[in-house]
Design a protein around this motif. Structure first.
Motif, PDB file in Angstrom:
ATOM      1  N   THR A 151      98.433   8.597   2.158  1.00  0.00           N
ATOM      2  CA  THR A 151      99.661   9.150   2.741  1.00  0.00           C
ATOM      3  C   THR A 151     100.037  10.448   2.033  1.00  0.00           C
ATOM      4  O   THR A 151     101.063  10.534   1.368  1.00  0.00           O
ATOM      5  CB  THR A 151     100.804   8.135   2.640  1.00  0.00           C
ATOM      6  N   ILE A 189      95.362   7.137  -2.388  1.00  0.00           N
ATOM      7  CA  ILE A 189      96.577   7.129  -1.569  1.00  0.00           C
ATOM      8  C   ILE A 189      96.351   8.084  -0.407  1.00  0.00           C
ATOM      9  O   ILE A 189      96.217   9.292  -0.594  1.00  0.00           O
ATOM     10  CB  ILE A 189      97.809   7.550  -2.388  1.00  0.00           C
ATOM     11  N   ARG A 192      95.405   9.505  -6.352  1.00  0.00           N
ATOM     12  CA  ARG A 192      95.270   8.052  -6.381  1.00  0.00           C
ATOM     13  C   ARG A 192      96.221   7.454  -7.420  1.00  0.00           C
ATOM     14  O   ARG A 192      96.688   8.143  -8.327  1.00  0.00           O
ATOM     15  CB  ARG A 192      93.830   7.649  -6.699  1.00  0.00           C
ATOM     16  N   ASP A 193      96.455   6.149  -7.247  1.00  0.00           N
ATOM     17  CA  ASP A 193      97.247   5.413  -8.220  1.00  0.00           C
ATOM     18  C   ASP A 193      96.422   4.236  -8.728  1.00  0.00           C
ATOM     19  O   ASP A 193      95.193   4.198  -8.558  1.00  0.00           O
ATOM     20  CB  ASP A 193      98.582   4.970  -7.614  1.00  0.00           C
ATOM     21  N   ARG A 244     103.630   4.929  -2.611  1.00  0.00           N
ATOM     22  CA  ARG A 244     103.378   3.750  -1.782  1.00  0.00           C
ATOM     23  C   ARG A 244     104.673   3.102  -1.313  1.00  0.00           C
ATOM     24  O   ARG A 244     104.689   2.386  -0.313  1.00  0.00           O
ATOM     25  CB  ARG A 244     102.546   2.736  -2.568  1.00  0.00           C
ATOM     26  N   TYR A 301     100.723   8.045 -10.847  1.00  0.00           N
ATOM     27  CA  TYR A 301      99.569   8.413 -10.040  1.00  0.00           C
ATOM     28  C   TYR A 301      98.742   9.456 -10.783  1.00  0.00           C
ATOM     29  O   TYR A 301      99.164   9.999 -11.823  1.00  0.00           O
ATOM     30  CB  TYR A 301      99.998   8.952  -8.677  1.00  0.00           C
TER      31      TYR A 301
END
Length: 461
Positions: free
Chosen positions: A290, A288, A282-283, A307, A318
């Motif tokens: 993708t 996230i 995650r960020d 992203r 991230y």
């Protein structure tokens, strides 16, 4: 007074100069300079000859002053693949003190004999984008500045250098004869009878669209539990350190013809341990999605996609976390001590360059006699204390940092400590006590009557 100062200065210079053995010569040097990625990888062999009358058990490897700050890793081994101890020392060269690396040979070189060593060097930030700014569809050109000669405090009889580049069409390169080019390889030499500390500038200007992705900082937290789990979380900041993007970014052009976006970074691959599970990525905006996880035989391949694509000068950050079972990393010695062997830094992406890493190892509650052994020199930060769930005693945190790292620094740190098994009951006992007090409070609350007036039925009686 000044005479005394001059004497001590002369003494210091003499001691430094003694590190250079005048009886050693480089009989033959073969180098390979690999410029295919954002890192400069120099490898080769050196045949050392002892022309003196006494055995020699050490050898000095040096670098030009412009490259000393770029040296991230240096490894030396004998032809039998045995790694040798390398330490940094100061040596007098060309009238001033220079930084060299002293190699301790496993077997001394006898008078009149030769010995061959194999060396590997990795340089970071040694490739300069030129031009420094390019448009979205332009190709990225870089320049490398080096030395036609093998920089050494010893004379060299003969040497040869091969430069490997990522493109067959070169913009320009220096031509100190004899020199030849074949496809993506430039061959310099052989050169003969080179004096010590010799420098002849080597330049290569070529196309390099490899990912110039630098980890500006990574904070790695490793939490140890004797219940059989190790939790790892990494907070990573990355930056595209190639040629900066000139002009505005066009999403339309980017999606229409992605083949022209040579220097942008769309995704990269991270390698996790084969037993990793509960992986999250995650960020600042949240999870996230993708990303893809591909289990392999000996590892887990995690493809990460930011992203937005990264161009020169752009950055992102991230958080990556996962858990692994403790049995491959935590062992109990016959003496009763526990030893933890886990990586100080792990793989982030291929040909990675890390400016700074800070590793925090959170030990279980109740540890004592902590000893730390690192695979290379690191900066030990003050130990800390953290409190997790149901902790009233606190957990010791081992903290260490290091700058300028590459893949060769992916090695284990060893932490030895004493721990009593009864601390496994620490949290269950706390939970039991907390539940007991809650039940007592509930019972008291239910049993007691806090109303001011009596109920109607009690009055009639």
């Amino acid at each position: 007074m000044w005479k005394l100062l001059v004497f001590f200065a002369f003494l210091a210079v003499s001691r430094a100069a003694e590190d250079v053995n005048p009886n050693l010569i480089n009989k033959n040097v073969v180098r390979t300079i690999d410029l295919n990625s954002q890192l400069v990888k120099i490898s080769g062999t050196i045949t050392i000859e002892n022309t003196g009358k006494t055995p020699v058990n050490s050898y000095l490897i040096g670098f030009e002053r412009d490259l000393v700050g770029s040296v991230s890793y240096i490894g030396v081994q004998e032809s039998q693949k045995n790694p040798l101890k390398v330490s940094q020392v100061s040596v007098i060269g060309r009238g001033t003190s220079e930084q060299f690396y002293n190699v301790q040979l496993r077997q001394a070189i006898e008078p009149g004999k030769t010995s061959t060593i194999i060396f590997e060097v990795v340089l970071t930030k040694a490739l300069n984008p030129y031009p420094t700014s390019i448009a979205q569809k332009d190709k990225q050109l870089v320049r490398y500045f080096g030395n036609h000669y093998f920089y050494s405090p010893y004379p060299t009889k003969t040497q040869k250098t091969e430069v490997l580049v990522s493109a067959r069409s070169l913009e320009n390169y220096s031509k100190l004869k004899p020199v030849s080019q074949s496809d993506s390889t430039i061959t310099y030499g052989p050169y003969e009878n080179i004096d010590p500390f010799s420098i002849n500038p080597l330049t290569v200007h070529y196309e390099n669209n490899a990912p110039f992705l630098t980890v500006t900082k990574v904070e790695r937290t490793i939490e140890i539990s004797h219940w059989g789990n190790i939790a790892v979380e990494e907070s990573i900041e990355i930056r595209h350190t190639g040629a900066k993007l000139k002009g505005s970014f066009s999403r339309y052009d980017y999606q229409r013809d992605s083949n022209t976006n040579h220097h942008s970074i769309k995704s990269y691959r991270t390698i996790l341990p084969a037993l990793a599970h509960n992986i999250y990525y995650r960020d600042m905006n949240g999870n996230i999605s993708t990303s893809s996880v591909k289990p392999r035989k000996d590892y887990i391949e995690l493809e990460l996609k930011p992203r937005f694509p990264l161009f020169g000068g752009w950055q992102s950050s991230y958080i990556l976390g996962y858990s692994v079972p403790s049995y491959p990393y935590l062992f109990k010695k016959p003496s009763g001590e526990f030893i933890l062997k886990i990586r100080l830094l792990d793989h982030i992406f291929d040909d990675m360059a890390v400016d700074e890493v800070e590793t925090n190892i959170v030990l279980p509650v109740g540890v004592s006699d902590v000893k730390v052994k690192t695979p290379y020199e690191v900066k030990r930060l003050p130990d800390g204390v953290t409190y997790k769930y149901l902790d009233n005693l606190g957990r010791n945190v081992i903290r260490a940092s290091k700058s300028n790292l590459v893949e060769q620094h992916i090695q284990d740190i060893e932490v030895t400590y004493t721990w009593k098994s009864h601390f496994l009951l620490h949290e269950p006992v706390l939970v039991s006590i907390a539940l007991f007090f809650i039940f007592v409070v509930v019972i008291i609350y239910v049993r007691l009557d806090f109303s001011i007036g009596k109920p109607e039925h009690s009055k009639k009686e």
